[in-house]
Design a protein around this motif. Structure first.
Motif, PDB file in Angstrom:
ATOM      1  N   ALA A  22       0.828  -1.200   0.000  1.00 57.72           N
ATOM      2  CA  ALA A  22       0.000   0.000   0.000  1.00 57.72           C
ATOM      3  C   ALA A  22       0.862   1.249   0.000  1.00 57.72           C
ATOM      4  CB  ALA A  22      -0.935  -0.019   1.198  1.00 57.72           C
ATOM      5  N   GLU A  23       1.695   1.357  -1.009  1.00 55.50           N
ATOM      6  CA  GLU A  23       2.555   2.519  -1.188  1.00 55.50           C
ATOM      7  C   GLU A  23       2.748   2.733  -2.677  1.00 55.50           C
ATOM      8  OE1 GLU A  23       6.455   3.432   1.033  1.00 55.50           O
ATOM      9  OE2 GLU A  23       7.139   2.644  -0.896  1.00 55.50           O
ATOM     10  N   ILE A  24       2.731   3.964  -3.080  1.00 56.35           N
ATOM     11  CA  ILE A  24       3.062   4.273  -4.466  1.00 56.35           C
ATOM     12  C   ILE A  24       4.161   5.326  -4.484  1.00 56.35           C
ATOM     13  CG2 ILE A  24       0.790   3.670  -5.377  1.00 56.35           C
ATOM     14  CD1 ILE A  24       0.225   6.696  -5.607  1.00 56.35           C
ATOM     15  N   THR A  25       4.903   5.327  -5.571  1.00 59.73           N
ATOM     16  CA  THR A  25       5.968   6.305  -5.773  1.00 59.73           C
ATOM     17  C   THR A  25       5.594   7.195  -6.943  1.00 59.73           C
ATOM     18  OG1 THR A  25       7.655   4.800  -4.923  1.00 59.73           O
ATOM     19  CG2 THR A  25       8.416   6.627  -6.299  1.00 59.73           C
ATOM     20  N   ILE A  26       5.692   8.489  -6.717  1.00 59.84           N
ATOM     21  CA  ILE A  26       5.369   9.468  -7.751  1.00 59.84           C
ATOM     22  C   ILE A  26       6.499  10.491  -7.831  1.00 59.84           C
ATOM     23  CG2 ILE A  26       2.912   9.224  -7.180  1.00 59.84           C
ATOM     24  CD1 ILE A  26       3.159  12.207  -6.113  1.00 59.84           C
ATOM     25  N   ASN A  27       6.490  11.299  -8.880  1.00 58.27           N
ATOM     26  CA  ASN A  27       7.347  12.488  -8.891  1.00 58.27           C
ATOM     27  C   ASN A  27       6.474  13.715  -8.747  1.00 58.27           C
ATOM     28  OD1 ASN A  27       6.275  12.298 -11.651  1.00 58.27           O
ATOM     29  ND2 ASN A  27       7.679  13.972 -12.117  1.00 58.27           N
ATOM     30  N   SER A  28       7.044  14.752  -8.169  1.00 52.92           N
ATOM     31  CA  SER A  28       6.411  16.059  -8.135  1.00 52.92           C
ATOM     32  C   SER A  28       7.477  17.088  -8.452  1.00 52.92           C
ATOM     33  CB  SER A  28       5.742  16.319  -6.782  1.00 52.92           C
ATOM     34  OG  SER A  28       4.876  17.451  -6.853  1.00 52.92           O
ATOM     35  N   PHE A  29       7.061  18.339  -8.620  1.00 50.09           N
ATOM     36  CA  PHE A  29       7.957  19.334  -9.213  1.00 50.09           C
ATOM     37  C   PHE A  29       8.623  20.276  -8.211  1.00 50.09           C
ATOM     38  CE2 PHE A  29       4.820  18.942 -12.961  1.00 50.09           C
ATOM     39  CZ  PHE A  29       5.488  17.838 -13.452  1.00 50.09           C
ATOM     40  N   GLY A  30       8.477  19.988  -6.920  1.00 53.33           N
ATOM     41  CA  GLY A  30       9.172  20.792  -5.930  1.00 53.33           C
ATOM     42  C   GLY A  30       8.495  22.114  -5.636  1.00 53.33           C
ATOM     43  N   GLY A  31       9.002  22.799  -4.601  1.00 52.91           N
ATOM     44  CA  GLY A  31       8.558  24.149  -4.271  1.00 52.91           C
ATOM     45  C   GLY A  31       7.073  24.263  -4.006  1.00 52.91           C
ATOM     46  N   ALA A  32       6.490  25.375  -4.464  1.00 48.62           N
ATOM     47  CA  ALA A  32       5.076  25.635  -4.233  1.00 48.62           C
ATOM     48  C   ALA A  32       4.191  24.596  -4.904  1.00 48.62           C
ATOM     49  CB  ALA A  32       4.711  27.037  -4.736  1.00 48.62           C
ATOM     50  N   TYR A  33       4.655  24.070  -6.053  1.00 54.48           N
ATOM     51  CA  TYR A  33       3.870  23.039  -6.738  1.00 54.48           C
ATOM     52  C   TYR A  33       3.744  21.795  -5.866  1.00 54.48           C
ATOM     53  CZ  TYR A  33       1.879  20.091 -10.305  1.00 54.48           C
ATOM     54  OH  TYR A  33       1.015  19.267 -10.983  1.00 54.48           O
ATOM     55  N   GLU A  34       4.854  21.370  -5.301  1.00 54.64           N
ATOM     56  CA  GLU A  34       4.827  20.170  -4.471  1.00 54.64           C
ATOM     57  C   GLU A  34       4.002  20.391  -3.201  1.00 54.64           C
ATOM     58  OE1 GLU A  34       8.246  17.321  -2.604  1.00 54.64           O
ATOM     59  OE2 GLU A  34       8.398  17.876  -4.726  1.00 54.64           O
ATOM     60  N   ASP A  35       4.056  21.602  -2.660  1.00 49.66           N
ATOM     61  CA  ASP A  35       3.222  21.921  -1.501  1.00 49.66           C
ATOM     62  C   ASP A  35       1.743  21.758  -1.854  1.00 49.66           C
ATOM     63  OD1 ASP A  35       5.493  22.513  -0.028  1.00 49.66           O
ATOM     64  OD2 ASP A  35       5.326  24.688  -0.327  1.00 49.66           O
ATOM     65  N   ALA A  36       1.358  22.285  -3.017  1.00 42.58           N
ATOM     66  CA  ALA A  36      -0.030  22.157  -3.458  1.00 42.58           C
ATOM     67  C   ALA A  36      -0.377  20.705  -3.756  1.00 42.58           C
ATOM     68  CB  ALA A  36      -0.274  23.033  -4.685  1.00 42.58           C
ATOM     69  N   HIS A  37       0.560  19.974  -4.338  1.00 45.38           N
ATOM     70  CA  HIS A  37       0.339  18.561  -4.654  1.00 45.38           C
ATOM     71  C   HIS A  37       0.010  17.784  -3.379  1.00 45.38           C
ATOM     72  CE1 HIS A  37       1.742  15.639  -8.068  1.00 45.38           C
ATOM     73  NE2 HIS A  37       0.494  15.439  -7.714  1.00 45.38           N
ATOM     74  N   ARG A  38       0.753  18.073  -2.325  1.00 47.23           N
ATOM     75  CA  ARG A  38       0.510  17.404  -1.042  1.00 47.23           C
ATOM     76  C   ARG A  38      -0.883  17.758  -0.505  1.00 47.23           C
ATOM     77  NH1 ARG A  38       5.094  15.265   1.462  1.00 47.23           N
ATOM     78  NH2 ARG A  38       7.099  15.838   0.502  1.00 47.23           N
ATOM     79  N   LYS A  39      -1.177  19.054  -0.500  1.00 49.12           N
ATOM     80  CA  LYS A  39      -2.439  19.509   0.082  1.00 49.12           C
ATOM     81  C   LYS A  39      -3.650  19.048  -0.724  1.00 49.12           C
ATOM     82  CE  LYS A  39      -5.011  23.768   1.046  1.00 49.12           C
ATOM     83  NZ  LYS A  39      -4.985  25.254   0.972  1.00 49.12           N
ATOM     84  N   CYS A  40      -3.557  19.167  -2.044  1.00 52.66           N
ATOM     85  CA  CYS A  40      -4.723  18.965  -2.906  1.00 52.66           C
ATOM     86  C   CYS A  40      -4.967  17.507  -3.279  1.00 52.66           C
ATOM     87  CB  CYS A  40      -4.576  19.788  -4.186  1.00 52.66           C
ATOM     88  SG  CYS A  40      -4.397  21.568  -3.908  1.00 52.66           S
ATOM     89  N   VAL A  41      -3.907  16.715  -3.320  1.00 55.56           N
ATOM     90  CA  VAL A  41      -4.036  15.350  -3.824  1.00 55.56           C
ATOM     91  C   VAL A  41      -3.537  14.311  -2.826  1.00 55.56           C
ATOM     92  CG1 VAL A  41      -3.377  13.745  -5.655  1.00 55.56           C
ATOM     93  CG2 VAL A  41      -3.807  16.146  -6.203  1.00 55.56           C
ATOM     94  N   ILE A  42      -2.304  14.460  -2.386  1.00 54.15           N
ATOM     95  CA  ILE A  42      -1.668  13.394  -1.618  1.00 54.15           C
ATOM     96  C   ILE A  42      -2.341  13.193  -0.266  1.00 54.15           C
ATOM     97  CG2 ILE A  42       0.493  12.678  -0.510  1.00 54.15           C
ATOM     98  CD1 ILE A  42       1.901  14.201  -2.880  1.00 54.15           C
ATOM     99  N   GLU A  43      -2.611  14.274   0.451  1.00 51.36           N
ATOM    100  CA  GLU A  43      -3.256  14.133   1.759  1.00 51.36           C
ATOM    101  C   GLU A  43      -4.667  13.552   1.649  1.00 51.36           C
ATOM    102  OE1 GLU A  43      -2.911  17.899   3.714  1.00 51.36           O
ATOM    103  OE2 GLU A  43      -0.720  17.815   3.785  1.00 51.36           O
ATOM    104  N   PRO A  44      -5.509  14.023   0.720  1.00 52.64           N
ATOM    105  CA  PRO A  44      -6.835  13.388   0.576  1.00 52.64           C
ATOM    106  C   PRO A  44      -6.736  11.920   0.147  1.00 52.64           C
ATOM    107  CG  PRO A  44      -6.827  15.554  -0.445  1.00 52.64           C
ATOM    108  CD  PRO A  44      -5.412  15.253  -0.093  1.00 52.64           C
ATOM    109  N   PHE A  45      -5.797  11.611  -0.740  1.00 50.59           N
ATOM    110  CA  PHE A  45      -5.618  10.232  -1.199  1.00 50.59           C
ATOM    111  C   PHE A  45      -5.218   9.333  -0.035  1.00 50.59           C
ATOM    112  CE2 PHE A  45      -2.460   7.045  -2.559  1.00 50.59           C
ATOM    113  CZ  PHE A  45      -3.229   6.264  -3.407  1.00 50.59           C
ATOM    114  N   THR A  46      -4.269   9.771   0.760  1.00 45.67           N
ATOM    115  CA  THR A  46      -3.809   8.981   1.898  1.00 45.67           C
ATOM    116  C   THR A  46      -4.919   8.822   2.927  1.00 45.67           C
ATOM    117  OG1 THR A  46      -1.520   9.681   1.585  1.00 45.67           O
ATOM    118  CG2 THR A  46      -2.115   8.877   3.769  1.00 45.67           C
TER     119      THR A  46
END
Length: 341
Positions: A22-46
């Motif tokens: 139950a783990e996946i590996t993704i790439n993200s683009f760092g900085g503000a984009y990665e912050d948004a990626h965590r907030k908008c997608v990764i946290e709800p998914f988890t």
């Protein structure tokens, strides 16, 4: 006792397997984009799945190079691109076709966003829209056409971005198209740029230099991405975004399913989360990227900064990434000659 201990040990191993899976590996683009990626997608998914998400900070070109190097033993489950690498990756068999029926949000995507999922090209879950950034204190009316930039009265307050910058390149290719060129002939665009420079326009290399130009005064307009208008306003500058009537170049940000991985169902769930209207509204709020889910609802102040709704996305156009990649080095040479004259 030994038998019971052995059985318990065996049971603990068995129960550990799903947790590890139950783990996946993704790439993200760092900085503000990665912050948004965590907030908008990764946290709800988890929160929904209980799965962990391992993030590798890697921009598109580096992530694609890694994917190629890992061809026989890929490490990514979902890989994100913003430069069209999914086209090549699909052709090389590095990416897996996606069955739209397995994505609950696929039916709500604008048709362009998921058009080639079945061929292995992942859906666009964000769009960076390229249009006209303008100083609303300097201009009483928004410039509504790309052709307006060729008028002398705007050229004297015009900032162009070097085509070594992707957003600068897309802006130039749009000017080239308006001037009568196409991807097989960029000379009309080069001629137009030379005329703009003669009328007072100037060229910068990086986005912070656009901010500096607006801040210093005398700059009215710059062709660039919608998200940067928001960045400039946060810096206290009166900059707004306007789509050009002739078309809006689009940089697709895609989510792709990597071939040869065991947990594709979980990876598809992650992609589906990225396609949800909630995630896309969150991204638009945070970074001003254009949503690709037609059900995404945005407040007026956010909608004004993106290509929003059926009407907004109708003018989106994508210059062929493969043609760009094949010609970009030569174009840069020709560009440098033109702006040096």
């Amino acid at each position: 006792m030994k038998l019971v201990t052995a059985m318990l040990a065996g049971a603990s191993v068995l129960t550990a397997v799903p947790a590890l899976a139950a783990e996946i590996t993704i790439n993200s683009f760092g900085g503000a984009y990665e912050d948004a990626h965590r907030k908008c997608v990764i946290e709800p998914f988890t929160a929904e799945t209980g799965a962990d998400v391992k993030i590798v900070t890697a921009y598109s070109a580096d992530a694609f190079a890694q994917l190629r190097a890992q061809k026989d033993a890929p490490q990514y489950d979902v890989i994100h691109f913003s430069g069209g690498q999914e086209i090549v990756g699909a052709k090389e068999g590095l990416l897996a076709p996606i069955d739209a029926a397995k994505l609950s949000n696929a039916a709500d995507l604008y048709p362009f966003a998921g058009a080639k999922m079945a061929e292995g090209e992942g859906p666009a879950y964000q769009i960076a829209a390229i249009g006209l950034l303008y100083n609303s204190d300097e201009l009483s009316e928004a410039p509504s056409n790309w052709a307006d930039l060729m008028e002398p009265e705007l050229a004297e307050g015009l900032v162009l971005t070097d085509i070594s910058n992707t957003y600068g390149l897309f802006g130039f290719l749009m000017l080239n198209q308006v001037a009568g060129g196409d991807l097989d002939n960029i000379q009309p665009g080069l001629d137009a740029v030379q005329a703009m420079l003669e009328n007072g326009a100037f060229v910068v290399s990086k986005s912070p230099e656009i901010q500096q130009a607006f801040a210093q005064g005398g700059t009215f307009v710059a062709p660039y991405a919608s998200d940067y208008a928001y960045t400039l306003r946060k810096a206290g500058l009166p900059i707004k975004f306007q789509q050009g009537a002739e078309g809006t170049p689009a940089s697709y940000i895609t989510a792709n399913l990597v071939a040869g991985r065991d947990n594709q169902d979980l990876a598809l769930k992650f992609i589906d989360t990225e396609l949800s209207p909630e995630a896309q509204a969150c991204f638009a709020e945070a970074l001003r990227y254009t949503p690709t889910n037609s059900q995404t609802e945005l407040p007026d102040e956010v909608a004004a900064d993106v290509a929003y709704g059926e009407e907004g996305v109708a003018s989106l156009l994508r210059f062929d990434p493969e043609t760009i990649e094949a010609n970009r080095a030569d174009w840069v040479v020709e560009w440098n000659k033109a702006i040096a004259q």
